[in-house]
Design a protein around this motif. Sequence first.
Motif, short mmCIF file in Angstrom:
data_model
loop_
_atom_site.label_atom_id
_atom_site.label_comp_id
_atom_site.label_asym_id
_atom_site.label_seq_id
_atom_site.Cartn_x
_atom_site.Cartn_y
_atom_site.Cartn_z
N ALA A 124 28.54 -4.33 43.34
CA ALA A 124 29.03 -5.10 42.19
C ALA A 124 30.06 -6.09 42.69
N ALA A 125 30.13 -7.25 42.00
CA ALA A 125 31.08 -8.29 42.37
C ALA A 125 31.66 -8.89 41.11
N PHE A 126 32.82 -9.52 41.24
CA PHE A 126 33.42 -10.22 40.12
C PHE A 126 32.57 -11.45 39.77
N THR A 127 32.51 -11.77 38.50
CA THR A 127 31.67 -12.88 38.06
C THR A 127 32.33 -14.24 38.23
N VAL A 128 33.64 -14.29 38.45
CA VAL A 128 34.32 -15.57 38.68
C VAL A 128 35.17 -15.46 39.95
N PRO A 129 35.34 -16.56 40.67
CA PRO A 129 36.16 -16.53 41.89
C PRO A 129 37.61 -16.19 41.59
N ASP A 130 38.25 -15.61 42.56
CA ASP A 130 39.70 -15.34 42.54
C ASP A 130 40.13 -14.33 41.48
N PHE A 131 39.17 -13.64 40.86
CA PHE A 131 39.57 -12.63 39.88
C PHE A 131 40.28 -11.48 40.58
N ARG A 177 40.90 -3.19 39.16
CA ARG A 177 42.02 -3.24 40.09
C ARG A 177 41.64 -2.61 41.42
N ALA A 178 40.86 -1.55 41.38
CA ALA A 178 40.40 -0.91 42.62
C ALA A 178 39.49 -1.85 43.40
N MET A 179 38.63 -2.57 42.70
CA MET A 179 37.79 -3.56 43.37
C MET A 179 38.63 -4.65 44.01
N ALA A 180 39.66 -5.08 43.29
CA ALA A 180 40.54 -6.12 43.83
C ALA A 180 41.23 -5.64 45.10
N GLU A 181 41.56 -4.36 45.15
CA GLU A 181 42.19 -3.80 46.34
C GLU A 181 41.27 -3.89 47.55
N LEU A 182 39.97 -3.84 47.30
CA LEU A 182 39.00 -3.91 48.39
C LEU A 182 38.71 -5.34 48.82
N GLY A 183 39.10 -6.33 47.99
CA GLY A 183 38.89 -7.73 48.36
C GLY A 183 37.91 -8.44 47.45
N PRO A 184 37.65 -9.72 47.70
CA PRO A 184 36.88 -10.55 46.77
C PRO A 184 35.36 -10.37 46.85
N ASP A 185 34.86 -9.69 47.88
CA ASP A 185 33.42 -9.59 48.08
C ASP A 185 32.81 -8.53 47.17
#
Length: 278
Positions: free
Chosen positions: A243-250, A196-204
């Motif tokens: 680190a990045a999410f492994t799928v788009p729009d996560f 959730r913290a990563m999502a707060e920072l955006g998709p990159d």
Amino acid sequence: MTWDVEPAEGLADHGDLALDLTDVLVALGQAAQEHGRGVAILVDEVQFLRSAQLEAMIQALHKTVQRKLPITFVGAGLPQIAELAGDAKSYAERLFRFPEIDSLGDDDAREALIRPAELEEASFASDAVDLALEITKGYPYFLQELGYQAWEIAAGPEITADDIDAAREGYLTKLDRSFFRVRLDRATGLQTAYLRAMAELGPDAHKAADVARVLKRESTQLGPTRAELIDMGLLYTPEHGYAAFTVPDFDQFMLRAVPELVVPEVRRRARRTSDGHP
């Protein structure tokens, strides 16, 4: 088709996975060669193989290559499999090629929507395709799901941009309940907070220190959590320290699924007395 092969004794009974698998693949390769055939071994989600399993597979395949046996291996997985293979066996980088397969390019993504519709005597309006690509970012499964939802909604043989827009809600619901949800359901409270913290920072891709700052923790405290999420296939490391999410729009899913960032309290170990008791 079947091959009649005489059973062999004294092979693949070492009790060592690498030696046993080598015996099996060599015997299989020899049988294929004698019958003028080839064998392809296909393995998905390679990143979930344990280190000993991956090492054994690489060692066995290396032996078949040395003996020029007609066996090939095709593995699919997240971007870290090149690093995992190299860690398992240093010669893996010479044994395999590691092509990256990303979202479809613009032309291929358009073809993925337009061509199947044409086979059913239907069509997509040009602006409908543009909107579909904007929503899905060319990710193959997303294209498939959005195309299905729009197909169910469309009243006529031409699927319009309005149909794509109307299909968006059903498309997101399906992704949230299945594609995304099955990933999040495996996460612990702290792992969920990290995502959730990563999502707060955006998709990159993001630095570990930046995610820790959002969580009001030190990077060293969250190192094990980050490593766990990588092992689970929820994150990958496109470059050192990121680190990045492994799928788009996560990231967008996390914002919908977890509207408020809740960080679990730090668990403190109980102090022990001089006699070793709590």
